[in-house]
Motif scaffolding. Structure first.
Motif, PDB file in Angstrom:
ATOM      1  N   LYS A  39       0.817  -1.217   0.000  1.00 50.34           N
ATOM      2  CA  LYS A  39       0.000   0.000   0.000  1.00 50.34           C
ATOM      3  C   LYS A  39       0.850   1.267   0.000  1.00 50.34           C
ATOM      4  O   LYS A  39       0.483   2.261  -0.625  1.00 50.34           O
ATOM      5  CB  LYS A  39      -0.947  -0.004   1.210  1.00 50.34           C
ATOM      6  N   SER A  40       1.975   1.258   0.696  1.00 47.83           N
ATOM      7  CA  SER A  40       2.814   2.463   0.757  1.00 47.83           C
ATOM      8  C   SER A  40       3.271   2.887  -0.632  1.00 47.83           C
ATOM      9  O   SER A  40       3.176   4.060  -1.003  1.00 47.83           O
ATOM     10  CB  SER A  40       4.020   2.213   1.663  1.00 47.83           C
ATOM     11  N   ALA A  41       3.746   1.929  -1.421  1.00 42.41           N
ATOM     12  CA  ALA A  41       4.184   2.245  -2.784  1.00 42.41           C
ATOM     13  C   ALA A  41       2.997   2.608  -3.672  1.00 42.41           C
ATOM     14  O   ALA A  41       3.085   3.515  -4.500  1.00 42.41           O
ATOM     15  CB  ALA A  41       4.947   1.066  -3.374  1.00 42.41           C
ATOM     16  N   SER A  42       1.867   1.898  -3.495  1.00 42.49           N
ATOM     17  CA  SER A  42       0.687   2.176  -4.303  1.00 42.49           C
ATOM     18  C   SER A  42       0.154   3.578  -4.036  1.00 42.49           C
ATOM     19  O   SER A  42      -0.202   4.309  -4.975  1.00 42.49           O
ATOM     20  CB  SER A  42      -0.388   1.128  -4.027  1.00 42.49           C
ATOM     21  N   ASP A  43       0.075   3.983  -2.772  1.00 38.43           N
ATOM     22  CA  ASP A  43      -0.398   5.330  -2.451  1.00 38.43           C
ATOM     23  C   ASP A  43       0.538   6.385  -3.008  1.00 38.43           C
ATOM     24  O   ASP A  43       0.094   7.435  -3.493  1.00 38.43           O
ATOM     25  CB  ASP A  43      -0.523   5.495  -0.940  1.00 38.43           C
ATOM     26  N   LEU A  44       1.828   6.124  -2.935  1.00 36.62           N
ATOM     27  CA  LEU A  44       2.793   7.089  -3.447  1.00 36.62           C
ATOM     28  C   LEU A  44       2.629   7.301  -4.947  1.00 36.62           C
ATOM     29  O   LEU A  44       2.738   8.421  -5.449  1.00 36.62           O
ATOM     30  CB  LEU A  44       4.209   6.616  -3.127  1.00 36.62           C
ATOM     31  N   LEU A  45       2.332   6.217  -5.681  1.00 33.24           N
ATOM     32  CA  LEU A  45       2.262   6.300  -7.136  1.00 33.24           C
ATOM     33  C   LEU A  45       0.869   6.590  -7.676  1.00 33.24           C
ATOM     34  O   LEU A  45       0.730   6.929  -8.862  1.00 33.24           O
ATOM     35  CB  LEU A  45       2.769   4.984  -7.749  1.00 33.24           C
ATOM     36  N   GLN A  46      -0.180   6.462  -6.844  1.00 29.43           N
ATOM     37  CA  GLN A  46      -1.535   6.608  -7.357  1.00 29.43           C
ATOM     38  C   GLN A  46      -2.323   7.764  -6.747  1.00 29.43           C
ATOM     39  O   GLN A  46      -3.130   8.394  -7.442  1.00 29.43           O
ATOM     40  CB  GLN A  46      -2.322   5.303  -7.132  1.00 29.43           C
ATOM     41  N   LYS A  47      -2.130   8.056  -5.479  1.00 33.36           N
ATOM     42  CA  LYS A  47      -2.936   9.067  -4.817  1.00 33.36           C
ATOM     43  C   LYS A  47      -2.398  10.473  -5.065  1.00 33.36           C
ATOM     44  O   LYS A  47      -1.231  10.670  -5.378  1.00 33.36           O
ATOM     45  CB  LYS A  47      -2.988   8.793  -3.301  1.00 33.36           C
ATOM     46  N   ASP A  48      -3.317  11.453  -4.938  1.00 34.44           N
ATOM     47  CA  ASP A  48      -2.981  12.882  -5.028  1.00 34.44           C
ATOM     48  C   ASP A  48      -2.521  13.289  -6.424  1.00 34.44           C
ATOM     49  O   ASP A  48      -1.695  14.190  -6.581  1.00 34.44           O
ATOM     50  CB  ASP A  48      -1.912  13.249  -3.992  1.00 34.44           C
ATOM     51  N   TYR A  49      -3.076  12.627  -7.443  1.00 35.01           N
ATOM     52  CA  TYR A  49      -2.849  13.017  -8.835  1.00 35.01           C
ATOM     53  C   TYR A  49      -4.210  13.215  -9.518  1.00 35.01           C
ATOM     54  O   TYR A  49      -4.650  12.375 -10.310  1.00 35.01           O
ATOM     55  CB  TYR A  49      -2.050  11.957  -9.596  1.00 35.01           C
ATOM     56  N   PRO A  50      -4.916  14.301  -9.258  1.00 29.39           N
ATOM     57  CA  PRO A  50      -6.252  14.495  -9.850  1.00 29.39           C
ATOM     58  C   PRO A  50      -6.165  15.004 -11.288  1.00 29.39           C
ATOM     59  O   PRO A  50      -6.359  16.195 -11.571  1.00 29.39           O
ATOM     60  CB  PRO A  50      -6.877  15.543  -8.924  1.00 29.39           C
ATOM     61  N   ILE A  51      -5.874  14.096 -12.225  1.00 26.56           N
ATOM     62  CA  ILE A  51      -5.624  14.508 -13.608  1.00 26.56           C
ATOM     63  C   ILE A  51      -6.793  14.233 -14.543  1.00 26.56           C
ATOM     64  O   ILE A  51      -6.739  14.587 -15.725  1.00 26.56           O
ATOM     65  CB  ILE A  51      -4.366  13.801 -14.158  1.00 26.56           C
ATOM     66  N   HIS A  52      -7.861  13.597 -14.045  1.00 27.05           N
ATOM     67  CA  HIS A  52      -8.947  13.186 -14.935  1.00 27.05           C
ATOM     68  C   HIS A  52     -10.150  14.122 -14.894  1.00 27.05           C
ATOM     69  O   HIS A  52     -11.176  13.834 -15.498  1.00 27.05           O
ATOM     70  CB  HIS A  52      -9.406  11.769 -14.592  1.00 27.05           C
ATOM     71  N   GLY A  53     -10.050  15.236 -14.212  1.00 26.92           N
ATOM     72  CA  GLY A  53     -11.168  16.164 -14.145  1.00 26.92           C
ATOM     73  C   GLY A  53     -11.120  16.965 -12.859  1.00 26.92           C
ATOM     74  O   GLY A  53     -10.070  17.147 -12.247  1.00 26.92           O
ATOM     75  N   THR A  54     -12.287  17.425 -12.450  1.00 26.41           N
ATOM     76  CA  THR A  54     -12.409  18.239 -11.248  1.00 26.41           C
ATOM     77  C   THR A  54     -13.365  17.562 -10.285  1.00 26.41           C
ATOM     78  O   THR A  54     -14.446  17.116 -10.688  1.00 26.41           O
ATOM     79  CB  THR A  54     -12.926  19.645 -11.586  1.00 26.41           C
ATOM     80  N   SER A  55     -12.977  17.477  -9.033  1.00 24.40           N
ATOM     81  CA  SER A  55     -13.816  16.835  -8.032  1.00 24.40           C
ATOM     82  C   SER A  55     -13.949  17.720  -6.805  1.00 24.40           C
ATOM     83  O   SER A  55     -13.052  18.510  -6.480  1.00 24.40           O
ATOM     84  CB  SER A  55     -13.243  15.467  -7.635  1.00 24.40           C
ATOM     85  N   LEU A  56     -15.076  17.569  -6.128  1.00 30.13           N
ATOM     86  CA  LEU A  56     -15.366  18.321  -4.918  1.00 30.13           C
ATOM     87  C   LEU A  56     -15.954  17.370  -3.889  1.00 30.13           C
ATOM     88  O   LEU A  56     -16.839  16.574  -4.196  1.00 30.13           O
ATOM     89  CB  LEU A  56     -16.346  19.460  -5.193  1.00 30.13           C
ATOM     90  N   PHE A 288      -3.920  19.686  -7.118  1.00 33.97           N
ATOM     91  CA  PHE A 288      -3.869  19.973  -8.549  1.00 33.97           C
ATOM     92  C   PHE A 288      -2.951  18.962  -9.219  1.00 33.97           C
ATOM     93  O   PHE A 288      -1.909  18.588  -8.666  1.00 33.97           O
ATOM     94  CB  PHE A 288      -3.358  21.402  -8.797  1.00 33.97           C
ATOM     95  N   GLY A 289      -3.364  18.505 -10.409  1.00 32.54           N
ATOM     96  CA  GLY A 289      -2.590  17.510 -11.119  1.00 32.54           C
ATOM     97  C   GLY A 289      -2.361  17.878 -12.568  1.00 32.54           C
ATOM     98  O   GLY A 289      -3.198  18.529 -13.207  1.00 32.54           O
ATOM     99  N   LEU A 290      -1.224  17.454 -13.109  1.00 32.22           N
ATOM    100  CA  LEU A 290      -0.866  17.702 -14.497  1.00 32.22           C
ATOM    101  C   LEU A 290      -0.158  16.483 -15.050  1.00 32.22           C
ATOM    102  O   LEU A 290       0.785  15.973 -14.442  1.00 32.22           O
ATOM    103  CB  LEU A 290       0.050  18.931 -14.603  1.00 32.22           C
ATOM    104  N   ALA A 291      -0.635  15.982 -16.201  1.00 34.41           N
ATOM    105  CA  ALA A 291      -0.021  14.840 -16.870  1.00 34.41           C
ATOM    106  C   ALA A 291       0.493  15.284 -18.229  1.00 34.41           C
ATOM    107  O   ALA A 291      -0.242  15.917 -19.005  1.00 34.41           O
ATOM    108  CB  ALA A 291      -1.026  13.701 -17.029  1.00 34.41           C
TER     109      ALA A 291
END
Length: 317
Positions: A39-56, A288-291
């Motif tokens: 989970k530690s590696a998965s969270d590092l590589l997957q979380k906190d990258y909101p690149i697919h749109g806007t969420s609230l 904020f995310g940018l790909a």
């Protein structure tokens, strides 16, 4: 007299030695669940990258332990907007949690959790989903049992199959071994099985998965370099893929201060993803995310889907 004195000192030494407290071994911690291995590696590589749109997301808590959550997401590719409203009641005294949610796709979700009541370390979870418009329903019953050195789970999908899935993780001194298997009652055979091994320490963790009937191999690594810097990587090899080769992804996270951090990752295909998260005030967070596809940096066409940007806002009171 001299010999008698030696004998007396010897008896005193033996008496003191026998009455010394025996050092007790440290109890083994409860290992992570099967789904949380790596989970530690998965969270590092997957979380906190909101690149697919806007969420609230807005969360509130009442004095009677009822938590409400309202969430909405606008997908940048399809411009569709989805959302849900959720209410959760927690009875801490009796270990009972009831969650109900209603989504914009007209799905009604109900989850009932009961923990540490029938037995210490045992948690029962009933999760149901109902779509009245399409007469679709689902019910999943889960039993989780965890104790020092062992974490097990059994899942029954009542209406699909029915299917029974069981997984277990055993841990000792940081070493972890786990496995998962799923059995379809209607066909009478295993339709999924997997295994994993790993090692977890406070500053780093290594996990190797063998998934999809041992046809996909994944290795992940996480390292807390310092209190302000984290790093991780993951490599995946699919034995059934026609392209062949190993896909690799590396990432890092750096805290700028107590209220902000930045993240970056890049894979072997040249996709660079950046993330920035800022706590604006207690309970208010913006991400904020940018790909960027580094192989297509000069492609300025309006329809280029390789480059993505998005944002996420969370309010918690």
């Amino acid at each position: 007299m001299h010999g008698l004195g030696n004998k007396t000192h010897t008896h005193e030494f033996l008496f003191t030695l026998r009455n010394q407290p025996i050092p007790s071994t440290m109890p083994q911690p409860v290992p992570p669940s099967w789904k949380d291995l790596g989970k530690s590696a998965s969270d590092l590589l997957q979380k906190d990258y909101p690149i697919h749109g806007t969420s609230l997301e807005v969360k509130t808590l009442t004095p009677s332990n009822v938590a409400f959550k309202v969430a909405g997401t606008r997908d940048s590719a399809s411009n569709s907007i989805t959302g849900d409203i959720e209410g959760k009641y927690t009875d801490f005294k009796n270990g009972l949690t009831v969650t109900q949610a209603w989504t914009t796709s007209n799905l009604l979700r109900t989850q009932v959790e009961l923990e540490n009541q029938l037995a210490n370390g045992l948690k029962l979870d009933l999760n149901t989903t109902l779509n009245p418009a399409k007469s679709q329903k689902a019910a999943i019953l889960t039993a989780i049992y965890k104790q020092p050195s062992v974490h097990t789970r059994a899942v029954a999908d009542v209406f699909k199959g029915p299917t029974f899935t069981a997984d277990a993780v055993v841990g000792h001194d940081g070493f972890l071994v786990g496995g998962e298997a799923s059995y379809d009652v209607s066909s009478g055979k295993l339709n999924r099985y997997a295994a994993a091994v790993g090692y977890s320490a406070p500053e780093y963790a290594v996990t190797i998965h063998s998934l999809q009937q041992l046809s996909i191999y994944s290795a992940s690594y996480y390292h807390k370099v310092s209190k302000d810097v984290e790093a991780g990587a993951r490599a995946v090899y699919d034995t059934k893929a026609t392209t062949g080769g190993v896909s690799i992804e590396v990432g890092t996270k750096a805290y700028l201060d107590n209220a902000a951090f930045v993240k970056a990752k890049i894979n072997d295909a040249g996709l660079l993803v950046l993330g920035y998260t800022q706590a604006l005030r207690p309970g208010v967070k913006a991400s904020f995310g940018l790909a960027l596809d580094t192989a297509k940096l000069n492609d300025t066409s309006a329809g280029n889907a390789a480059h993505k940007v998005g944002a996420s806002f969370t309010f918690n009171s």
